[in-house]
Design a protein around this motif. Structure first.
Motif, PDB file in Angstrom:
ATOM      1  N   ASP A  26       0.808  -1.220   0.000  1.00 21.84           N
ATOM      2  CA  ASP A  26       0.000   0.000   0.000  1.00 21.84           C
ATOM      3  C   ASP A  26       0.842   1.271   0.000  1.00 21.84           C
ATOM      4  O   ASP A  26       0.295   2.371  -0.027  1.00 21.84           O
ATOM      5  CB  ASP A  26      -0.928   0.021   1.220  1.00 21.84           C
ATOM      6  N   LEU A  27       2.155   1.133   0.056  1.00 29.58           N
ATOM      7  CA  LEU A  27       3.034   2.306   0.030  1.00 29.58           C
ATOM      8  C   LEU A  27       3.306   2.717  -1.416  1.00 29.58           C
ATOM      9  O   LEU A  27       3.597   1.868  -2.265  1.00 29.58           O
ATOM     10  CB  LEU A  27       4.365   2.017   0.724  1.00 29.58           C
ATOM     11  N   ILE A  28       3.236   4.016  -1.666  1.00 28.22           N
ATOM     12  CA  ILE A  28       3.464   4.547  -3.002  1.00 28.22           C
ATOM     13  C   ILE A  28       4.616   5.539  -2.935  1.00 28.22           C
ATOM     14  O   ILE A  28       4.637   6.421  -2.074  1.00 28.22           O
ATOM     15  CB  ILE A  28       2.190   5.222  -3.533  1.00 28.22           C
ATOM     16  N   PHE A  29       5.567   5.371  -3.844  1.00 26.13           N
ATOM     17  CA  PHE A  29       6.743   6.226  -3.934  1.00 26.13           C
ATOM     18  C   PHE A  29       6.772   6.862  -5.327  1.00 26.13           C
ATOM     19  O   PHE A  29       7.370   6.302  -6.244  1.00 26.13           O
ATOM     20  CB  PHE A  29       8.021   5.418  -3.705  1.00 26.13           C
ATOM     21  N   PRO A  30       6.129   8.035  -5.502  1.00 27.83           N
ATOM     22  CA  PRO A  30       6.204   8.683  -6.820  1.00 27.83           C
ATOM     23  C   PRO A  30       7.577   9.322  -7.017  1.00 27.83           C
ATOM     24  O   PRO A  30       8.164   9.851  -6.074  1.00 27.83           O
ATOM     25  CB  PRO A  30       5.100   9.742  -6.749  1.00 27.83           C
ATOM     26  N   ILE A  58       1.902   7.686   1.043  1.00 26.47           N
ATOM     27  CA  ILE A  58       2.642   8.212  -0.104  1.00 26.47           C
ATOM     28  C   ILE A  58       3.933   8.825   0.410  1.00 26.47           C
ATOM     29  O   ILE A  58       3.917   9.693   1.287  1.00 26.47           O
ATOM     30  CB  ILE A  58       1.812   9.252  -0.878  1.00 26.47           C
ATOM     31  N   LYS A  59       5.068   8.359  -0.109  1.00 30.79           N
ATOM     32  CA  LYS A  59       6.386   8.756   0.376  1.00 30.79           C
ATOM     33  C   LYS A  59       7.223   9.375  -0.740  1.00 30.79           C
ATOM     34  O   LYS A  59       7.223   8.869  -1.857  1.00 30.79           O
ATOM     35  CB  LYS A  59       7.145   7.538   0.917  1.00 30.79           C
ATOM     36  N   ASN A  60       7.930  10.435  -0.409  1.00 25.06           N
ATOM     37  CA  ASN A  60       8.919  11.012  -1.313  1.00 25.06           C
ATOM     38  C   ASN A  60      10.292  10.519  -0.876  1.00 25.06           C
ATOM     39  O   ASN A  60      10.707  10.786   0.244  1.00 25.06           O
ATOM     40  CB  ASN A  60       8.900  12.545  -1.256  1.00 25.06           C
ATOM     41  N   LEU A  61      10.985   9.806  -1.748  1.00 27.66           N
ATOM     42  CA  LEU A  61      12.320   9.317  -1.442  1.00 27.66           C
ATOM     43  C   LEU A  61      13.277   9.917  -2.464  1.00 27.66           C
ATOM     44  O   LEU A  61      13.126   9.706  -3.668  1.00 27.66           O
ATOM     45  CB  LEU A  61      12.379   7.797  -1.501  1.00 27.66           C
ATOM     46  N   ILE A  62      14.241  10.698  -1.956  1.00 28.17           N
ATOM     47  CA  ILE A  62      15.226  11.310  -2.841  1.00 28.17           C
ATOM     48  C   ILE A  62      16.632  10.996  -2.349  1.00 28.17           C
ATOM     49  O   ILE A  62      16.857  10.823  -1.150  1.00 28.17           O
ATOM     50  CB  ILE A  62      15.043  12.841  -2.966  1.00 28.17           C
ATOM     51  N   TYR A  83      23.335  11.312   0.270  1.00 27.21           N
ATOM     52  CA  TYR A  83      22.374  11.164   1.364  1.00 27.21           C
ATOM     53  C   TYR A  83      21.038  10.725   0.795  1.00 27.21           C
ATOM     54  O   TYR A  83      20.749  10.937  -0.382  1.00 27.21           O
ATOM     55  CB  TYR A  83      22.178  12.490   2.106  1.00 27.21           C
ATOM     56  N   VAL A  84      20.210  10.150   1.661  1.00 24.80           N
ATOM     57  CA  VAL A  84      18.852   9.775   1.267  1.00 24.80           C
ATOM     58  C   VAL A  84      17.883  10.385   2.268  1.00 24.80           C
ATOM     59  O   VAL A  84      18.174  10.457   3.464  1.00 24.80           O
ATOM     60  CB  VAL A  84      18.693   8.232   1.183  1.00 24.80           C
ATOM     61  N   ALA A  85      16.749  10.844   1.755  1.00 22.83           N
ATOM     62  CA  ALA A  85      15.689  11.381   2.610  1.00 22.83           C
ATOM     63  C   ALA A  85      14.365  10.796   2.154  1.00 22.83           C
ATOM     64  O   ALA A  85      14.104  10.697   0.949  1.00 22.83           O
ATOM     65  CB  ALA A  85      15.655  12.904   2.523  1.00 22.83           C
ATOM     66  N   CYS A  86      13.545  10.395   3.114  1.00 23.76           N
ATOM     67  CA  CYS A  86      12.225   9.861   2.794  1.00 23.76           C
ATOM     68  C   CYS A  86      11.216  10.558   3.691  1.00 23.76           C
ATOM     69  O   CYS A  86      11.262  10.443   4.915  1.00 23.76           O
ATOM     70  CB  CYS A  86      12.186   8.351   3.006  1.00 23.76           C
ATOM     71  N   THR A  87      10.324  11.311   3.069  1.00 24.65           N
ATOM     72  CA  THR A  87       9.302  12.038   3.814  1.00 24.65           C
ATOM     73  C   THR A  87       7.933  11.651   3.308  1.00 24.65           C
ATOM     74  O   THR A  87       7.761  11.298   2.129  1.00 24.65           O
ATOM     75  CB  THR A  87       9.494  13.558   3.674  1.00 24.65           C
ATOM     76  N   ALA A  88       6.959  11.714   4.186  1.00 20.74           N
ATOM     77  CA  ALA A  88       5.590  11.389   3.806  1.00 20.74           C
ATOM     78  C   ALA A  88       4.923  12.594   3.152  1.00 20.74           C
ATOM     79  O   ALA A  88       5.231  13.739   3.459  1.00 20.74           O
ATOM     80  CB  ALA A  88       4.799  10.939   5.027  1.00 20.74           C
ATOM     81  N   VAL A  89       3.997  12.328   2.243  1.00 17.16           N
ATOM     82  CA  VAL A  89       3.239  13.355   1.553  1.00 17.16           C
ATOM     83  C   VAL A  89       1.874  13.461   2.210  1.00 17.16           C
ATOM     84  O   VAL A  89       1.281  12.452   2.586  1.00 17.16           O
ATOM     85  CB  VAL A  89       3.091  12.982   0.066  1.00 17.16           C
ATOM     86  N   ASN A  90       1.372  14.668   2.335  1.00 17.02           N
ATOM     87  CA  ASN A  90       0.005  14.907   2.834  1.00 17.02           C
ATOM     88  C   ASN A  90      -0.254  14.300   4.199  1.00 17.02           C
ATOM     89  O   ASN A  90      -1.267  13.651   4.419  1.00 17.02           O
ATOM     90  CB  ASN A  90      -1.039  14.370   1.842  1.00 17.02           C
ATOM     91  N   GLU A  91       0.677  14.482   5.119  1.00 18.38           N
ATOM     92  CA  GLU A  91       0.441  13.975   6.472  1.00 18.38           C
ATOM     93  C   GLU A  91      -0.628  14.806   7.153  1.00 18.38           C
ATOM     94  O   GLU A  91      -0.761  15.994   6.923  1.00 18.38           O
ATOM     95  CB  GLU A  91       1.734  14.021   7.296  1.00 18.38           C
ATOM     96  N   ASN A  92      -1.435  14.136   8.012  1.00 18.30           N
ATOM     97  CA  ASN A  92      -2.488  14.820   8.766  1.00 18.30           C
ATOM     98  C   ASN A  92      -1.896  15.678   9.849  1.00 18.30           C
ATOM     99  O   ASN A  92      -0.947  15.404  10.443  1.00 18.30           O
ATOM    100  CB  ASN A  92      -3.437  13.781   9.383  1.00 18.30           C
TER     101      ASN A  92
END
Length: 153
Positions: free
Chosen positions: A80-84, A131-135, A144-153
């Motif tokens: 269910d995780l999406i990484f656009p 939905i996660k942004n991974l750059i 470096y790597v960063a992974c942040t969530a999109v549209n967090e409540n």
């Protein structure tokens, strides 16, 4: 809390996940890895939407420093995780999988490797997004790597 499970392959002593909903590839969950890594020929990565954004980058792992090509995948789905637009390093390795899933991909999630029932169980807290942004980025010559969530409540 939203929860889902993925099947672990039973014939291995490491947590290999079969990604039925993503081109039926096998992925190794490596909780010590910083970077997601594409481990087979880059031609298939390009066929599924990967675009090379940098060549011959140096990154740590595999017992030291190595090099690979940096790609941006249009879309990656892990259950269910999406990484656009996910970044991934391509480095051909001799592994029985096409991809290594790294620890930062699971930032702010609860995950369990259940070797008894051959499951990877993932829980997404109510205040976190699926939905996660991974750059992957370069800062002063170090990757470096960063992974942040999109549209967090």
């Amino acid at each position: 809390m939203k929860q889902f499970s993925l099947n672990l392959l039973e014939n291995f002593n490491k947590p290999f996940v079969y990604l039925e909903n993503f081109f039926k590839i096998r992925a190794l969950l490596d909780t010590g890895a910083d970077f997601p890594v594409w481990t087979v020929d880059e031609i298939f990565l390009e066929k599924i939407g990967g675009v090379k954004i940098n060549s011959n980058i140096s990154f740590g792992g595999f017992g030291g420093k190595t090099t690979g090509n940096l790609y941006r995948m249009k879309y990656f789905q892990l259950g269910d995780l999406i990484f656009p637009e996910m970044h991934i390093v391509a480095k051909k390795l001799s592994l029985p999988c096409q991809m290594i899933l790294s620890a930062p991909m699971f930032h702010d999630l609860i995950y369990e490797i259940d070797n008894v029932h051959h499951k990877l169980n993932i829980a997404i807290p109510d205040n976190k997004s699926n939905i996660k942004n991974l750059i992957i980025y370069d800062k002063e010559g170090k990757m470096y790597v960063a992974c942040t969530a999109v549209n967090e409540n």
